[in-house]
Design a protein around this motif. Structure first.
Motif, short mmCIF file in Angstrom:
data_model
loop_
_atom_site.label_atom_id
_atom_site.label_comp_id
_atom_site.label_asym_id
_atom_site.label_seq_id
_atom_site.Cartn_x
_atom_site.Cartn_y
_atom_site.Cartn_z
N ALA A 198 3.13 1.44 -3.39
CA ALA A 198 1.75 2.31 -4.67
C ALA A 198 1.42 3.21 -4.41
O ALA A 198 1.06 4.04 -5.59
CB ALA A 198 1.13 1.01 -4.41
N VAL A 199 0.67 3.76 -3.31
CA VAL A 199 0.37 4.93 -2.85
C VAL A 199 1.61 5.82 -3.53
O VAL A 199 1.70 6.92 -4.02
CB VAL A 199 0.00 4.92 -2.26
CG1 VAL A 199 -0.84 7.08 -1.91
CG2 VAL A 199 -1.83 4.48 -1.56
N THR B 251 -6.56 -4.33 -3.31
CA THR B 251 -6.92 -2.83 -3.02
C THR B 251 -6.44 -2.06 -2.01
O THR B 251 -6.26 -3.11 -0.98
CB THR B 251 -8.57 -2.41 -3.25
OG1 THR B 251 -9.32 -3.12 -2.43
CG2 THR B 251 -8.85 -3.20 -5.07
N ASP B 252 -6.88 -1.13 -1.60
CA ASP B 252 -6.11 -0.52 -0.92
C ASP B 252 -6.87 -0.42 0.17
O ASP B 252 -6.46 -0.91 1.73
CB ASP B 252 -5.86 1.41 -1.00
CG ASP B 252 -4.78 1.85 -2.11
OD1 ASP B 252 -4.27 0.30 -2.50
OD2 ASP B 252 -4.47 2.94 -2.36
N ARG C 154 -2.64 -0.13 -7.49
CA ARG C 154 -3.15 0.34 -5.72
C ARG C 154 -4.46 -0.93 -6.26
O ARG C 154 -4.85 -1.23 -4.73
CB ARG C 154 -3.62 1.36 -5.83
CG ARG C 154 -2.48 2.53 -6.10
CD ARG C 154 -2.75 3.94 -5.72
NE ARG C 154 -3.79 4.47 -4.36
CZ ARG C 154 -4.41 5.30 -4.14
NH1 ARG C 154 -4.01 6.22 -5.04
NH2 ARG C 154 -4.50 5.49 -3.02
N ILE D 149 1.51 -1.23 0.08
CA ILE D 149 -0.04 0.07 -0.11
C ILE D 149 0.91 1.08 0.32
O ILE D 149 1.34 2.56 -0.40
CB ILE D 149 -1.07 -0.50 1.08
CG1 ILE D 149 -1.83 1.33 0.77
CG2 ILE D 149 -0.18 0.17 2.64
CD1 ILE D 149 -3.47 1.11 1.82
#
Ligand code: FAD
Length: 164
Positions: free
Chosen positions: A82-83, A130-131, A125, A79
């Motif tokens: 990716a962010v 997923t986040d 993401r 997380i």
């Protein structure tokens, strides 16, 4: 978890490439973009995140070397990276001005690495969790917070209520 560890390491362009590019790219006041205090603040954040990720990865490697299975904290790597990839790439593209829109390795700075990250980050993401799913895992299994409401818990997929 295996996939999260693998894709979490796909960090693309990092703070070091951004710093190198910011030193060579003209900024708003005529000097180099690196003189911009907002950019410097961003760079400091990315550096701190990268250091945190490095130590989280070291914990994972230590667990593996002891024959243990890495825990749910590995979700942090996916997380955060990716962010960060999306944030860093979109800032780089803005900094590069007209060069930011050229997705050509022969023409764009850093062989269009920032453009590649920009295109890939939204998928990263989602892929491998997923986040939102990762936040649930970190909240419940790492921080021990109360579980999310699950209306489908212990219900077979075929018995799930639908809108029909
Ligand atoms: C680039 C890319 C590569 C991929 N590669 C592969 C592959 O090689 N093999 C493979 O099998 N799959 C692959 N996938 C699929 C990927 O694993 C799924 O897209 C991902 O797990 C999300 O599932 P979903 O698409 O069904 O979304 P959904 O689960 O339908 O989620 C839709 C939205 O609802 C949110 N959501 C869902 N449940 C919750 C919840 N409990 N709490 C809060 N929010 C929730 C999600 O965060 C998301 O925003 C890939 C996806 C991408 C984008």
């Amino acid at each position: 978890m295996n996939e999260r560890l693998a894709v979490g390491g796909a960090s693309g362009m990092g703070w070091a490439q951004f710093l190198e590019t910011a030193r060579k790219t003209p900024g708003l006041d005529g000097g180099a973009a690196i003189k911009d205090s907002a950019l410097r603040e961003k760079l400091a954040d990315w550096y701190v995140q990268a250091e945190g990720l490095k130590h989280t990865r070291n914990r994972t490697m230590t667990a593996l070397s002891r024959g243990q299975t890495p825990g749910p904290e590995s979700s942090i790597g996916k997380i955060v990276s990716a962010v960060q990839m999306q944030d860093l790439a979109s800032n780089a593209i803005e900094m590069l001005d007209q060069f930011g829109i050229i997705n050509d390795p022969d023409l764009a700075p850093m062989h269009a690495g920032f453009q590649g990250s920009f295109m890939f980050a939204p998928g990263l993401r989602i892929a491998g969790g997923t986040d939102e799913i990762l936040k649930n895992i970190i909240a419940e299994r790492v921080l021990g917070l109360p579980g999310d409401i699950r209306v489908d818990k212990d219900v077979a997929f075929k018995d799930m209520p639908t809108g029909r």
